[in-house]
Design a protein around this motif. Structure first.
Motif, PDB file in Angstrom:
ATOM      1  N   LEU B 564       0.832  -1.209   0.000  1.00 21.42           N
ATOM      2  CA  LEU B 564       0.000   0.000   0.000  1.00 21.42           C
ATOM      3  C   LEU B 564       0.864   1.255   0.000  1.00 21.42           C
ATOM      4  O   LEU B 564       0.560   2.236  -0.673  1.00 21.42           O
ATOM      5  CB  LEU B 564      -0.939   0.007   1.213  1.00 21.42           C
ATOM      6  CG  LEU B 564      -2.063  -1.027   1.174  1.00 21.42           C
ATOM      7  CD1 LEU B 564      -2.974  -0.856   2.377  1.00 21.42           C
ATOM      8  CD2 LEU B 564      -2.862  -0.924  -0.126  1.00 21.42           C
ATOM      9  N   GLY B 565       1.972   1.178   0.755  1.00 23.44           N
ATOM     10  CA  GLY B 565       2.858   2.345   0.838  1.00 23.44           C
ATOM     11  C   GLY B 565       3.549   2.636  -0.482  1.00 23.44           C
ATOM     12  O   GLY B 565       4.108   3.718  -0.677  1.00 23.44           O
ATOM     13  N   SER B 566       3.525   1.673  -1.382  1.00 23.40           N
ATOM     14  CA  SER B 566       4.148   1.891  -2.679  1.00 23.40           C
ATOM     15  C   SER B 566       3.164   2.443  -3.700  1.00 23.40           C
ATOM     16  O   SER B 566       3.515   2.708  -4.837  1.00 23.40           O
ATOM     17  CB  SER B 566       4.744   0.572  -3.211  1.00 23.40           C
ATOM     18  OG  SER B 566       5.681   0.086  -2.294  1.00 23.40           O
ATOM     19  N   PHE B 567       1.888   2.551  -3.301  1.00 22.22           N
ATOM     20  CA  PHE B 567       0.874   3.070  -4.219  1.00 22.22           C
ATOM     21  C   PHE B 567       1.114   4.561  -4.442  1.00 22.22           C
ATOM     22  O   PHE B 567       1.158   5.337  -3.493  1.00 22.22           O
ATOM     23  CB  PHE B 567      -0.529   2.838  -3.647  1.00 22.22           C
ATOM     24  CG  PHE B 567      -1.624   3.290  -4.562  1.00 22.22           C
ATOM     25  CD1 PHE B 567      -1.931   2.560  -5.701  1.00 22.22           C
ATOM     26  CD2 PHE B 567      -2.321   4.449  -4.291  1.00 22.22           C
ATOM     27  CE1 PHE B 567      -2.933   2.984  -6.545  1.00 22.22           C
ATOM     28  CE2 PHE B 567      -3.330   4.880  -5.139  1.00 22.22           C
ATOM     29  CZ  PHE B 567      -3.638   4.137  -6.276  1.00 22.22           C
ATOM     30  N   PRO B 568       1.297   4.946  -5.687  1.00 19.39           N
ATOM     31  CA  PRO B 568       1.625   6.352  -5.948  1.00 19.39           C
ATOM     32  C   PRO B 568       0.400   7.250  -5.924  1.00 19.39           C
ATOM     33  O   PRO B 568      -0.605   6.936  -6.541  1.00 19.39           O
ATOM     34  CB  PRO B 568       2.241   6.303  -7.355  1.00 19.39           C
ATOM     35  CG  PRO B 568       1.690   5.069  -7.987  1.00 19.39           C
ATOM     36  CD  PRO B 568       1.229   4.137  -6.919  1.00 19.39           C
ATOM     37  N   ILE B 569       0.481   8.309  -5.162  1.00 14.20           N
ATOM     38  CA  ILE B 569      -0.581   9.318  -5.173  1.00 14.20           C
ATOM     39  C   ILE B 569       0.040  10.589  -5.714  1.00 14.20           C
ATOM     40  O   ILE B 569       0.982  11.129  -5.136  1.00 14.20           O
ATOM     41  CB  ILE B 569      -1.136   9.572  -3.749  1.00 14.20           C
ATOM     42  CG1 ILE B 569      -1.683   8.255  -3.169  1.00 14.20           C
ATOM     43  CG2 ILE B 569      -2.218  10.641  -3.778  1.00 14.20           C
ATOM     44  CD1 ILE B 569      -1.977   8.314  -1.700  1.00 14.20           C
ATOM     45  N   GLY B 570      -0.479  11.015  -6.841  1.00 12.39           N
ATOM     46  CA  GLY B 570       0.081  12.205  -7.479  1.00 12.39           C
ATOM     47  C   GLY B 570       1.562  12.035  -7.785  1.00 12.39           C
ATOM     48  O   GLY B 570       2.353  12.945  -7.592  1.00 12.39           O
ATOM     49  N   GLY B 571       1.932  10.824  -8.193  1.00 10.02           N
ATOM     50  CA  GLY B 571       3.323  10.585  -8.563  1.00 10.02           C
ATOM     51  C   GLY B 571       4.249  10.385  -7.390  1.00 10.02           C
ATOM     52  O   GLY B 571       5.442  10.163  -7.543  1.00 10.02           O
ATOM     53  N   LEU B 572       3.689  10.449  -6.172  1.00 13.22           N
ATOM     54  CA  LEU B 572       4.532  10.265  -4.982  1.00 13.22           C
ATOM     55  C   LEU B 572       4.071   9.065  -4.168  1.00 13.22           C
ATOM     56  O   LEU B 572       2.877   8.803  -4.056  1.00 13.22           O
ATOM     57  CB  LEU B 572       4.468  11.515  -4.101  1.00 13.22           C
ATOM     58  CG  LEU B 572       5.242  12.734  -4.601  1.00 13.22           C
ATOM     59  CD1 LEU B 572       4.951  13.924  -3.731  1.00 13.22           C
ATOM     60  CD2 LEU B 572       6.730  12.432  -4.640  1.00 13.22           C
ATOM     61  N   SER B 573       5.011   8.324  -3.594  1.00 13.33           N
ATOM     62  CA  SER B 573       4.650   7.225  -2.705  1.00 13.33           C
ATOM     63  C   SER B 573       5.537   7.285  -1.478  1.00 13.33           C
ATOM     64  O   SER B 573       6.528   8.034  -1.443  1.00 13.33           O
ATOM     65  CB  SER B 573       4.823   5.885  -3.421  1.00 13.33           C
ATOM     66  OG  SER B 573       6.171   5.710  -3.779  1.00 13.33           O
TER      67      SER B 573
END
Lengths: 172, 575
Positions: B564-573
């Motif tokens: 889950l922590g690797s899921f990119p939100i707005g290009g950031l993870s």
């Protein structure tokens, strides 16, 4: 048969003692490497009339305990006298007995516990395997049933994390 | 009740196999890695090797050496033509099982399955060593199902041995220990792993290929999870090592390794650690004690009257090889014990009734730790010899010595062998492997063999020569506890260093203050190298030790958090 949750729950609410356990091998790998750590036990009280008369075995059991753990060996009679209501450090004490009968004698003598862990009883004449490495004779089952009737929750569990089974739901 | 569990296990593995093959058919997308090299022949060999690691044919080096992922990975790599990759994958999987202890017939996870099948799937599926652990770790949990099946069914063979004992058939009892049980174990251990390796690697390859194309971040998550799972393995071991002031040595080991940038050779560091450990014990003990565990016994009983040293060795060899051959919940090592006594029984007793009685006497429930527990066999052999000479020694006397000593000896044996010798030897072997040194698994095997064979044979002889006094002589004066403390200091040292080389965790979090952008990882590195891996190990240790969270829950938690922590939100993870 039902699952009675993880070992931790089964153990945490055992009356006042950290653990009261039936295990005919007394102190061994499961007790030393797992249970003692798991419950932060400081004192192990072994209640067995035969070992109480055997100075050699007492030496062995004391020396086999890991550093920082005190091992006391006593007869049923001595246990009844010392493990009563006012025993010291109860929540850090593990009581080890070899058979259901000894557990019953302790209970009748006033050493109260609300939970009892059955960890291992080897097979032998008259005994049949009932769960993993736990075998019992019909008489021994009766004794445990009587403890269940007296309100003791009897749980079959070798080490925490393994599957635990509630004795009451197992032998109807 | 066990039957029901076994039924579920079989059903589950069937469903998994079917799902695997259907999935691999449906998603037979061509893989770019070109790594899917699992031939049927290689899969069969992987299955045979997994069985071999649980078999008795390697002088007790099956369970202690072949069963460990470091060795398993190397062997699977050899079979699949990629020994170096296999060794690296094995070393990475093994970190999770550094603190793994199987005591009294309980099996918390299966390092062998994770090692053999995990490496096969990782290599066959084209998965690098950095992500292999995330695939192998859940596999290890499945091993418990086969274990339950084995432990409940092998009781049958014990009863077959009973029938042979009744007829005074010495060789028959010996055969019952290793012939039917081993055929059966080959079927339940070897065959499913052959199938899983063959079908599974295609499934894993296509699944990973699909994920790689469509959900790239999940792959990133698996890499992160593998680096974090290593922390769980180290923390599990720390449960046995963090005692009193000893954690200080963990931090010393960690800092030396971290400041050297992870380049320091662990073997050299282990030597430094050993010296420090001896100093620690010398300065904290009260003078008169020594490290010697060889105490002169008062009076030595006369031995070798009917038996000779070769009989003693023959008995020991049978135990060394076949102690767990017919391991089961009803008798545990009972059949193995009787098997080990067969040379002695043949030599001491001639009458059919005496032979039958002796065999039956030793077919009962028995369970100890095989190396240190051998003292019990030594004592038993001495008692049998005296009995054959006419001494008044009852069945009950022999049985009570066995049953009363087997527990305490198992406790000490498990603490030393599984809790100290194997983890330290593994740590050294794994670090060598990580630096690309092919002798890593070899060094590990040699260290363990030296203990298992050397100490095992010595203890066995002491039991025979000194009788019951051997036990008190070995334990006397707390020398054993000092040796254990030395090992624990060394263990802390080594685990600190391992944290640097095996645990990886870095964050991609960026933030901006007053127009200047900061990368959190750089800020942390400026404070202390390898800070996040250290904190992660300590956090997991705290969860295990203080919060009593189960290792399985932590394992699942790590995989979920990492992915889950690797899921990119707005290009950031996060990772």
């Amino acid at each position: 048969m039902s699952r009675s949750g993880s070992g931790r729950e089964a153990v945490k609410s055992i009356g006042e003692f950290a653990l009261v356990r039936i295990d005919d091998r007394l102190i061994h790998g499961q007790v030393m490497a797992v249970w003692i750590k798991h419950l932060d036990v400081e004192v192990i009280v072994i209640v067995d009339d035969r070992v109480a008369k055997d100075p050699f075995m007492q030496d062995v059991l004391r020396m086999a305990a890991p550093p920082g753990i005190t091992v006391e060996v006593c007869s049923v009679e001595e246990a009844i006298a010392t493990l009563g209501e006012n025993a010291l450090k109860k929540d850090r004490t593990m009581v080890l007995v070899k058979s259901p009968n000894t557990a019953r004698l302790l209970f009748d003598g006033g050493v109260r516990f609300s939970r009892l862990n059955v960890g291992g009883i080897g097979g032998g004449p008259g005994r049949r395997s009932i769960f993993k490495n736990i075998s019992m004779s019909e008489d021994e089952k009766c004794v445990l049933r009587s403890l269940v009737r007296d309100g003791v929750r009897v749980t079959l569990l070798t080490v925490p994390g393994e599957r635990a089974v509630d004795f009451a739901s197992m032998v109807k | 009740m066990e039957r029901r569990k076994v039924g579920w296990a079989l059903l589950l593995s069937l469903v998994l196999l079917l799902a695997g093959s259907v999935f691999s058919k449906a998603h037979a997308a061509p893989l770019s890695q070109g790594d899917a090299t699992m031939s049927l022949g290689a899969a069969i060999l992987v299955g045979i090797m997994y069985y071999a690691s649980m078999s008795p044919f390697f002088a007790n080096l099956g369970f202690t050496v072949l069963y460990r992922p470091l060795v398993a990975g190397t062997l699977v790599g050899l079979v699949m033509g990629k020994p170096m990759e296999g060794m690296l994958i094995g070393a990475n999987i093994n970190v999770l099982y550094l603190g793994w202890i199987s005591a009294g017939g309980s099996l918390p996870g299966d390092p062998g399955l994770a090692g053999y099948l995990g490496t096969a799937l990782a290599l066959g599926g084209g998965l690098g060593s950095e992500a292999a652990l995330a695939v192998a770790a859940p596999l290890g949990l499945l091993g418990g199902l086969t274990w339950a099946l084995r432990m409940s069914t092998c009781s049958v063979f014990a009863h077959w041995a009973d029938q042979r004992a009744e007829k005074a058939d010495v060789e028959g009892v010996a055969r019952m220990n290793y012939v039917p049980s081993q055929i059966w174990l080959f079927i339940i251990y070897g065959v499913p792993v052959m199938l899983a390796a063959y079908l599974g690697s295609q499934a894993v390859a296509s699944a990973l290929g699909w994920i790689g194309q469509n959900l790239g971040w999940v792959m990133g998550g698996l890499y992160t999870a593998s680096g974090m799972l290593a922390a769980l393995g180290i923390a599990l071991n720390l449960r046995f090592l963090f005692r009193g002031p000893l954690p200080a040595y963990f931090f010393v080991g960690f800092m030396i390794a971290a400041l050297s940038g992870g380049t320091i050779n662990l073997l050299s560091l282990a030597i430094v650690g050993a010296c420090v450990a001896v100093l620690h014990v010398t300065f904290t003990s009260r003078g008169e004690e020594s490290f010697s565990i060889l105490h002169a016994s008062g009076e030595k009983a006369e031995r070798y009257k009917l038996l000779n040293k070769n009989d003693l060795r023959q008995a020991w060899l049978r135990w060394l090889f076949f102690s767990h051959s017919c391991y089961n919940w009803e008798r545990m090592q009972g059949v193995g014990f009787a098997h080990s006594m067969t040379p002695v029984v043949k030599k001491l007793y001639k009458g059919k009734e005496d032979i039958s009685a002796a065999l039956k006497r030793h077919l009962v429930f028995f369970n100890t730790q095989p190396d240190i527990g051998g003292v019990v066999h030594g004592i038993t052999i001495a008692m049998e010899e005296e009995r054959a000479l006419g001494a008044d020694i009852s069945d009950d006397a022999i049985n009570s010595v066995k049953t009363s000593l087997m527990g305490p000896m198992a406790g000490i044996g498990d603490t030393i062998q599984q809790g100290i010798v194997i983890p330290i030897a593994l740590a050294i072997g794994m670090s060598m492997a990580l630096q690309g040194n092919v002798f890593g698994p070899v060094v590990f095997a040699v260290l363990v063999a030296a203990f298992v064979w050397g100490v095992g044979w010595w203890v066995w002889q002491q039991g025979y020569l000194q009788g019951r006094d051997a036990v008190t002589n070995i334990l006397k004066g707390g020398a054993l506890n000092r040796v254990i403390t030395v090992a624990q200091v060394l263990g802390n040292f080594v685990m600190g260093a391992l944290t640097v080389s095996f645990v990886s965790l870095a964050t991609k979090i960026k933030f901006t203050i007053g127009g200047t952008s900061f990368e959190l990882q750089k800020v942390l590195d400026g404070l202390m190298p390898k800070m996040l891996p250290l904190l992660l190990v300590l956090l997991i240790w705290w969860l295990l030790e203080k919060k009593k969270v189960s290792p399985t829950k932590i394992m699942i938690g790590i995989i979920v958090v990492a992915v889950l922590g690797s899921f990119p939100i707005g290009g950031l993870s996060i990772f």
